[in-house]
Design an enzyme around this catalytic site. Sequence first.
Site, PDB file in Angstrom:
ATOM      1  N   PRO A  46       0.790  -1.224   0.000  1.00 51.01           N
ATOM      2  CA  PRO A  46       0.000   0.000   0.000  1.00 51.01           C
ATOM      3  C   PRO A  46       0.826   1.279   0.000  1.00 51.01           C
ATOM      4  CG  PRO A  46      -0.104  -1.115   2.122  1.00 51.01           C
ATOM      5  CD  PRO A  46       0.545  -2.064   1.177  1.00 51.01           C
ATOM      6  N   ASN A  47       0.322   2.232  -0.738  1.00 58.89           N
ATOM      7  CA  ASN A  47       0.862   3.593  -0.826  1.00 58.89           C
ATOM      8  C   ASN A  47       2.144   3.701  -1.653  1.00 58.89           C
ATOM      9  OD1 ASN A  47      -1.180   4.833   0.876  1.00 58.89           O
ATOM     10  ND2 ASN A  47      -0.211   3.717   2.557  1.00 58.89           N
ATOM     11  N   ARG A  54       5.199  10.977  -2.404  1.00 55.92           N
ATOM     12  CA  ARG A  54       4.957  10.604  -1.006  1.00 55.92           C
ATOM     13  C   ARG A  54       6.240  10.767  -0.172  1.00 55.92           C
ATOM     14  NH1 ARG A  54       4.808   4.431   1.147  1.00 55.92           N
ATOM     15  NH2 ARG A  54       4.255   4.902   3.285  1.00 55.92           N
ATOM     16  N   TYR A  59      11.404   8.615   1.065  1.00 55.01           N
ATOM     17  CA  TYR A  59      11.302   7.573   0.030  1.00 55.01           C
ATOM     18  C   TYR A  59      11.919   7.953  -1.311  1.00 55.01           C
ATOM     19  CZ  TYR A  59       8.082   5.588   3.423  1.00 55.01           C
ATOM     20  OH  TYR A  59       7.542   5.062   4.572  1.00 55.01           O
ATOM     21  N   ASN A 110       8.083  -5.684  -1.256  1.00 53.33           N
ATOM     22  CA  ASN A 110       8.026  -4.533  -0.370  1.00 53.33           C
ATOM     23  C   ASN A 110       6.579  -4.448   0.090  1.00 53.33           C
ATOM     24  OD1 ASN A 110       8.003  -2.176   1.032  1.00 53.33           O
ATOM     25  ND2 ASN A 110       9.015  -0.933  -0.555  1.00 53.33           N
ATOM     26  N   ALA A 113       3.419  -0.863   4.585  1.00 53.31           N
ATOM     27  CA  ALA A 113       2.904  -0.886   5.966  1.00 53.31           C
ATOM     28  C   ALA A 113       2.485  -2.288   6.415  1.00 53.31           C
ATOM     29  CB  ALA A 113       1.732   0.079   6.086  1.00 53.31           C
ATOM     30  N   GLU A 134      12.758  -9.602   1.224  1.00 57.13           N
ATOM     31  CA  GLU A 134      12.007  -8.420   1.664  1.00 57.13           C
ATOM     32  C   GLU A 134      12.811  -7.170   1.320  1.00 57.13           C
ATOM     33  OE1 GLU A 134      11.077  -8.735   5.801  1.00 57.13           O
ATOM     34  OE2 GLU A 134      10.558  -6.606   5.993  1.00 57.13           O
ATOM     35  N   HIS A 136      12.896  -2.757   1.418  1.00 57.86           N
ATOM     36  CA  HIS A 136      12.359  -1.462   1.842  1.00 57.86           C
ATOM     37  C   HIS A 136      13.233  -0.352   1.294  1.00 57.86           C
ATOM     38  CE1 HIS A 136       9.553  -3.375   4.534  1.00 57.86           C
ATOM     39  NE2 HIS A 136      10.543  -4.165   4.933  1.00 57.86           N
ATOM     40  N   ARG A 143      13.919   4.227  12.022  1.00 57.34           N
ATOM     41  CA  ARG A 143      12.723   5.076  12.038  1.00 57.34           C
ATOM     42  C   ARG A 143      11.913   4.821  13.321  1.00 57.34           C
ATOM     43  NH1 ARG A 143       9.769   4.638   6.445  1.00 57.34           N
ATOM     44  NH2 ARG A 143       8.712   6.446   7.356  1.00 57.34           N
TER      45      ARG A 143
HETATM   46  C1  DQA Z   1       8.519   0.955   3.423  1.00 54.70           C
HETATM   47  C2  DQA Z   1       8.680   1.132   4.939  1.00 54.70           C
HETATM   48  C3  DQA Z   1       7.359   0.911   5.642  1.00 54.70           C
HETATM   49  O1  DQA Z   1       7.530   1.104   7.042  1.00 54.70           O
HETATM   50  C4  DQA Z   1       6.326   1.909   5.157  1.00 54.70           C
HETATM   51  O2  DQA Z   1       5.081   1.642   5.755  1.00 54.70           O
HETATM   52  C5  DQA Z   1       6.229   1.943   3.681  1.00 54.70           C
HETATM   53  C6  DQA Z   1       7.440   1.843   2.866  1.00 54.70           C
HETATM   54  C7  DQA Z   1       9.812   1.281   2.656  1.00 54.70           C
HETATM   55  O3  DQA Z   1       9.930   0.884   1.518  1.00 54.70           O
HETATM   56  O4  DQA Z   1      10.696   1.962   3.211  1.00 54.70           O
HETATM   57  O5  DQA Z   1       5.152   2.156   3.129  1.00 54.70           O
HETATM   58  O6  DQA Z   1       8.206  -0.393   3.166  1.00 54.70           O
END
Ligand code: DQA
Length: 184
Positions: A46-47, A54, A59, A110, A113, A134, A136, A143
């Site tokens: 998501p997002n 964003r 990011y 990825n 959240a 995984e 990120h 963080r």
């Molecule tokens: C994320 C890190 C997560 O904590 C966050 O909720 C994201 C992006 C990253 O790529 O740094 O949406 O996965």
Amino acid sequence: MPGSDRARGARLSPCPKSDYTDARRTSSFARKSEDMASSILILNGPNLNMLGRREPGIYGRASLDDIRDACVQKATALGLSADFRQSNHEGELVGWIQEAAGRFDGIIINAAAYTHTSVALRDALLAVALPAIEVHLSNIHAREDFRRHSYLGPAVRGMVAGFGAQSYLLAIDAIAHILNETTD
Ligand code: DQA
């Protein structure tokens, strides 16, 4: 680019076989024929469709389409085919992981959240038992406290975090290495 069809479900055509796929390889669910390129599923949660706009200080400025293009280029260079998808819905991501069994050789995810909340994604990864990595963009350990825990951790071979869009490319290198080892 919210709702970008390109990033959401772009299926890439298989690229030519390379040294990475020269030997016969058996995935956990299905044996693929020797002339098929190894294929990876790259999932985004998501997002991440908002990347570029964003929180760019965290990011970066690259859009998800930019990252997709870089991943395609990297995967192709390594003789892999890649299917790059994004969803804001946990169940859709679970479904894609389930369907990956027998169709893909590895997963890069990825989960955004959902990393910090989703037992369902963890269980799906464990169920298909494909090599998974995984990813990120940000360093989740530098963080907020709630980002330090990943439910996916026990279901993946490893994690790449903190290198922005480069995290995805490092993960593709890692999965290529794992798949290459599987062929030996
Ligand atoms: C994320 C890190 C997560 O904590 C966050 O909720 C994201 C992006 C990253 O790529 O740094 O949406 O996965």
